[in-house]
Motif scaffolding. Structure first.
Motif, mmCIF file in Angstrom:
data_model
loop_
_atom_site.group_PDB
_atom_site.id
_atom_site.type_symbol
_atom_site.label_atom_id
_atom_site.label_comp_id
_atom_site.label_asym_id
_atom_site.label_seq_id
_atom_site.Cartn_x
_atom_site.Cartn_y
_atom_site.Cartn_z
ATOM 1 N N ARG A 1 0.838 -1.198 0.000
ATOM 2 C CA ARG A 1 0.000 0.000 0.000
ATOM 3 C C ARG A 1 0.872 1.246 0.000
ATOM 4 N NH1 ARG A 1 -4.109 -2.266 4.701
ATOM 5 N NH2 ARG A 1 -5.059 -3.895 3.412
ATOM 6 N N MET A 2 0.342 2.305 -0.610
ATOM 7 C CA MET A 2 1.087 3.556 -0.757
ATOM 8 C C MET A 2 0.118 4.722 -0.583
ATOM 9 S SD MET A 2 3.207 4.875 -4.123
ATOM 10 C CE MET A 2 4.300 3.468 -3.990
ATOM 11 N N VAL A 3 0.581 5.782 0.075
ATOM 12 C CA VAL A 3 -0.230 6.976 0.281
ATOM 13 C C VAL A 3 0.126 8.010 -0.780
ATOM 14 C CG1 VAL A 3 -0.757 8.890 1.840
ATOM 15 C CG2 VAL A 3 -0.429 6.582 2.756
ATOM 16 N N SER A 4 -0.881 8.553 -1.457
ATOM 17 C CA SER A 4 -0.656 9.622 -2.423
ATOM 18 C C SER A 4 -1.988 10.274 -2.760
ATOM 19 C CB SER A 4 0.012 9.085 -3.696
ATOM 20 O OG SER A 4 0.392 10.169 -4.526
ATOM 21 N N ASN A 5 -1.916 11.352 -3.560
ATOM 22 C CA ASN A 5 -3.131 12.042 -3.980
ATOM 23 C C ASN A 5 -3.914 11.203 -4.978
ATOM 24 O OD1 ASN A 5 -1.095 14.407 -3.332
ATOM 25 N ND2 ASN A 5 -3.153 15.205 -3.060
ATOM 26 N N VAL A 6 -5.242 11.330 -4.912
ATOM 27 C CA VAL A 6 -6.137 10.682 -5.864
ATOM 28 C C VAL A 6 -6.658 11.772 -6.788
ATOM 29 C CG1 VAL A 6 -8.216 9.290 -6.184
ATOM 30 C CG2 VAL A 6 -6.750 8.916 -4.188
ATOM 31 N N VAL A 7 -6.468 11.600 -8.093
ATOM 32 C CA VAL A 7 -6.833 12.621 -9.063
ATOM 33 C C VAL A 7 -7.734 12.006 -10.130
ATOM 34 C CG1 VAL A 7 -4.689 13.890 -8.655
ATOM 35 C CG2 VAL A 7 -4.796 12.221 -10.506
ATOM 36 N N GLY A 8 -8.274 12.868 -10.973
ATOM 37 C CA GLY A 8 -9.082 12.386 -12.096
ATOM 38 C C GLY A 8 -10.565 12.516 -11.895
ATOM 39 N N VAL A 9 -11.007 12.704 -10.653
ATOM 40 C CA VAL A 9 -12.417 12.949 -10.354
ATOM 41 C C VAL A 9 -12.469 14.009 -9.264
ATOM 42 C CG1 VAL A 9 -13.198 10.622 -10.975
ATOM 43 C CG2 VAL A 9 -12.543 11.118 -8.615
ATOM 44 N N PRO A 10 -13.590 14.721 -9.110
ATOM 45 C CA PRO A 10 -13.705 15.658 -7.993
ATOM 46 C C PRO A 10 -13.481 14.938 -6.664
ATOM 47 C CG PRO A 10 -15.497 15.983 -9.556
ATOM 48 C CD PRO A 10 -14.792 14.732 -9.971
ATOM 49 N N TYR A 11 -12.940 15.672 -5.708
ATOM 50 C CA TYR A 11 -12.596 15.062 -4.419
ATOM 51 C C TYR A 11 -13.783 14.358 -3.765
ATOM 52 C CZ TYR A 11 -14.958 19.032 -2.229
ATOM 53 O OH TYR A 11 -15.896 19.947 -1.838
ATOM 54 N N ASP A 12 -15.011 14.872 -3.998
ATOM 55 C CA ASP A 12 -16.172 14.266 -3.345
ATOM 56 C C ASP A 12 -16.725 13.071 -4.112
ATOM 57 O OD1 ASP A 12 -17.022 15.802 -5.471
ATOM 58 O OD2 ASP A 12 -18.714 16.715 -4.415
ATOM 59 N N LYS A 13 -16.048 12.686 -5.199
ATOM 60 C CA LYS A 13 -16.462 11.501 -5.956
ATOM 61 C C LYS A 13 -15.538 10.312 -5.712
ATOM 62 C CE LYS A 13 -19.841 13.727 -7.927
ATOM 63 N NZ LYS A 13 -21.246 13.459 -7.510
ATOM 64 N N ALA B 1 12.528 21.253 -10.120
ATOM 65 C CA ALA B 1 11.466 20.345 -10.539
ATOM 66 C C ALA B 1 11.260 19.275 -9.477
ATOM 67 C CB ALA B 1 11.813 19.701 -11.873
ATOM 68 N N LEU B 2 10.014 18.905 -9.281
ATOM 69 C CA LEU B 2 9.665 17.844 -8.348
ATOM 70 C C LEU B 2 8.737 16.885 -9.062
ATOM 71 C CD1 LEU B 2 9.522 16.610 -5.467
ATOM 72 C CD2 LEU B 2 7.581 18.138 -5.047
ATOM 73 N N VAL B 3 9.086 15.602 -9.081
ATOM 74 C CA VAL B 3 8.245 14.579 -9.692
ATOM 75 C C VAL B 3 7.660 13.734 -8.576
ATOM 76 C CG1 VAL B 3 8.147 12.601 -11.257
ATOM 77 C CG2 VAL B 3 9.620 14.550 -11.795
ATOM 78 N N LEU B 4 6.341 13.569 -8.606
ATOM 79 C CA LEU B 4 5.654 12.784 -7.580
ATOM 80 C C LEU B 4 4.702 11.791 -8.233
ATOM 81 C CD1 LEU B 4 4.668 15.558 -4.990
ATOM 82 C CD2 LEU B 4 6.546 13.911 -4.796
ATOM 83 N N PRO B 5 4.569 10.597 -7.627
ATOM 84 C CA PRO B 5 3.569 9.657 -8.131
ATOM 85 C C PRO B 5 2.200 9.983 -7.515
ATOM 86 C CG PRO B 5 4.853 8.622 -6.381
ATOM 87 C CD PRO B 5 5.405 10.009 -6.557
ATOM 88 N N VAL B 6 1.197 10.142 -8.346
ATOM 89 C CA VAL B 6 -0.193 10.291 -7.890
ATOM 90 C C VAL B 6 -1.001 9.191 -8.562
ATOM 91 C CG1 VAL B 6 0.043 12.778 -7.536
ATOM 92 C CG2 VAL B 6 -0.787 11.912 -9.726
ATOM 93 N N PHE B 7 -2.234 9.012 -8.141
ATOM 94 C CA PHE B 7 -3.046 7.923 -8.675
ATOM 95 C C PHE B 7 -4.328 8.467 -9.275
ATOM 96 C CE2 PHE B 7 -0.079 5.822 -5.937
ATOM 97 C CZ PHE B 7 0.212 4.642 -6.623
ATOM 98 N N ARG B 8 -4.498 8.199 -10.552
ATOM 99 C CA ARG B 8 -5.652 8.676 -11.304
ATOM 100 C C ARG B 8 -6.710 7.596 -11.358
ATOM 101 N NH1 ARG B 8 -7.088 12.641 -14.651
ATOM 102 N NH2 ARG B 8 -5.008 13.614 -14.448
ATOM 103 N N ILE B 9 -7.960 8.005 -11.102
ATOM 104 C CA ILE B 9 -9.078 7.078 -11.216
ATOM 105 C C ILE B 9 -9.180 6.594 -12.646
ATOM 106 C CG2 ILE B 9 -11.584 6.814 -11.016
ATOM 107 C CD1 ILE B 9 -10.205 7.061 -8.333
ATOM 108 N N VAL B 10 -9.339 5.276 -12.833
ATOM 109 C CA VAL B 10 -9.469 4.701 -14.161
ATOM 110 C C VAL B 10 -10.916 4.850 -14.593
ATOM 111 C CG1 VAL B 10 -9.233 2.631 -15.570
ATOM 112 C CG2 VAL B 10 -7.583 3.085 -13.718
ATOM 113 N N GLU B 11 -11.159 5.646 -15.637
ATOM 114 C CA GLU B 11 -12.521 5.912 -16.091
ATOM 115 C C GLU B 11 -13.166 4.664 -16.648
ATOM 116 O OE1 GLU B 11 -12.579 9.129 -18.772
ATOM 117 O OE2 GLU B 11 -11.603 10.555 -17.406
ATOM 118 N N GLY B 12 -14.447 4.520 -16.393
ATOM 119 C CA GLY B 12 -15.215 3.433 -16.966
ATOM 120 C C GLY B 12 -15.033 2.104 -16.273
ATOM 121 N N GLU B 13 -14.269 2.070 -15.157
ATOM 122 C CA GLU B 13 -14.097 0.834 -14.421
ATOM 123 C C GLU B 13 -14.576 1.032 -12.993
ATOM 124 O OE1 GLU B 13 -10.265 -0.945 -14.824
ATOM 125 O OE2 GLU B 13 -9.931 -0.107 -16.815
ATOM 126 N N GLY B 14 -14.660 -0.074 -12.265
ATOM 127 C CA GLY B 14 -15.100 0.000 -10.878
ATOM 128 C C GLY B 14 -16.580 0.231 -10.787
#
Length: 329
Positions: free
Chosen positions: A275-287, A316-329
């Motif tokens: 498990r890894m902690v990072s930002n979740v992106v790709g959808v509004p925070y309340d979704k 420059a700073l490179v960070l791993p974030v996690f994008r919601i996969v559209e159309g799945e889940g």
């Protein structure tokens, strides 16, 4: 209506200390700015309708037979548009020219006053005279230093005074303002000999997981030894970047510099089992929801920083974030 400019303490260097300009401007008080000017169109129902629609005014007295014009349209019938009116005397233009030459190149409307003596009706032919009623002493406001100029327009129909419109502007030299403070840097991760390999992988857009060479246990975050068997030897496995939201929080408070709350922070269950902690992106925070599929994405943040930090390039700073996969889940 009114929108008065608050007074402050800043002044513009271009306005002379001795207010010789103010004395010259005061000489324009009482001079005519327009004489026997006429409205470019008679009072008419289409303009009344447009005005009422724009203002959301559904009063029935402004429509149909016997309609009158809304009183607050008084100025609308006297406006000359881009070409102006033939009745202008030039005094007002001279006044504005003096202010421009003194560095008072900016203008803001501050307030107006209107007096209505009788309603205007369709087909009324409007004529008007405008006088420069007053020029204030030099004033210092938060916008800058300048002068309030008040004009009064008397509106007539067939020689009968039907309304008066006073309009006041501030013609000012913009105050010198400090440039906005630079946006704070995003915090840099602490890179040490135990986790340097992880951040080197991130800089190359690779998500590396430690693997114990004795028992094969995968671990994250990176540690100097295996937390299953204690072996200090390890190698790495490149993660696929696929995972799901195991848990998450939405950050509202406290606010941190360089971050724009609210935003979602997730505990991501990677396909490899860690498990890894990072930002979740790709959808509004309340979704964001537990169980949503995600995929790693490497984001580059360009801000002023120090060389040698995560990301490699200075600033420059490179960070791993996690994008919601559209159309799945």
């Amino acid at each position: 209506m009114s929108a008065r400019v608050p007074e402050g303490t800043e002044a513009s260097a271009r306005v002379p200390e001795a207010d010789e300009l103010g004395a010259r401007l005061a000489g324009y008080a009482g001079r005519a700015a327009a004489v026997a000017a006429v409205g470019k169109d008679p009072v008419n129902l289409p303009m009344i309708r447009h005005w009422c629609e724009a203002m959301g005014d559904t009063n029935p007295v402004y429509a149909g037979p016997g309609a009158v014009a809304p009183p607050t349209m008084l100025q609308a019938w006297t406006m000359g548009g881009l070409s102006g009116h033939a009745g202008r005397t030039g005094a007002y233009d001279e006044l504005i020219g003096l202010l421009d030459a003194a560095g008072c190149t900016s203008v803001v409307a501050t307030d107006c006053e209107q007096e209505y003596l009788r309603p205007l009706r369709p087909d009324d032919e409007v004529a008007f005279d405008t006088v420069i009623e007053a020029v204030s002493e030099r004033k210092t406001t938060k916008l800058g230093t300048g002068y309030f100029v008040t004009t009064r327009t008397d509106v007539r129909v067939a020689g009968e005074l039907v309304g008066t419109h006073r309009f006041r502007i501030l013609k000012y030299a913009p105050a010198h303002r400090n440039p906005p403070a630079p946006r704070p840097r995003r915090p840099r991760p602490v890179v040490n000999r135990d986790n340097a390999g992880f951040w080197e992988g991130v800089a190359g857009h690779r998500l590396l997981i430690q693997r114990c060479t004795d028992c094969g246990t995968l671990r994250h975050p990176w540690l100097p030894g295996c937390n299953a068997c204690g072996c200090p030897e390890w190698d790495t496995v490149e993660a696929s970047g696929e995972g799901t939201v195991h848990s998450y929080v939405v950050m509202h408070h406290p606010p941190f510099p360089a971050f724009d709350p609210p935003y979602a922070v997730g505990l991501i269950q990677l396909a490899e089992g860690v498990r890894m902690v990072s930002n979740v992106v790709g959808v509004p925070y309340d979704k964001v929801r537990i169980g949503l599929p995600v995929r790693v994405e490497f984001r580059r943040y360009e801000d002023a920083g120090d060389a040698g930090n995560a990301g490699g390039d200075e600033g420059a700073l490179v960070l791993p974030v996690f994008r919601i996969v559209e159309g799945e889940g």
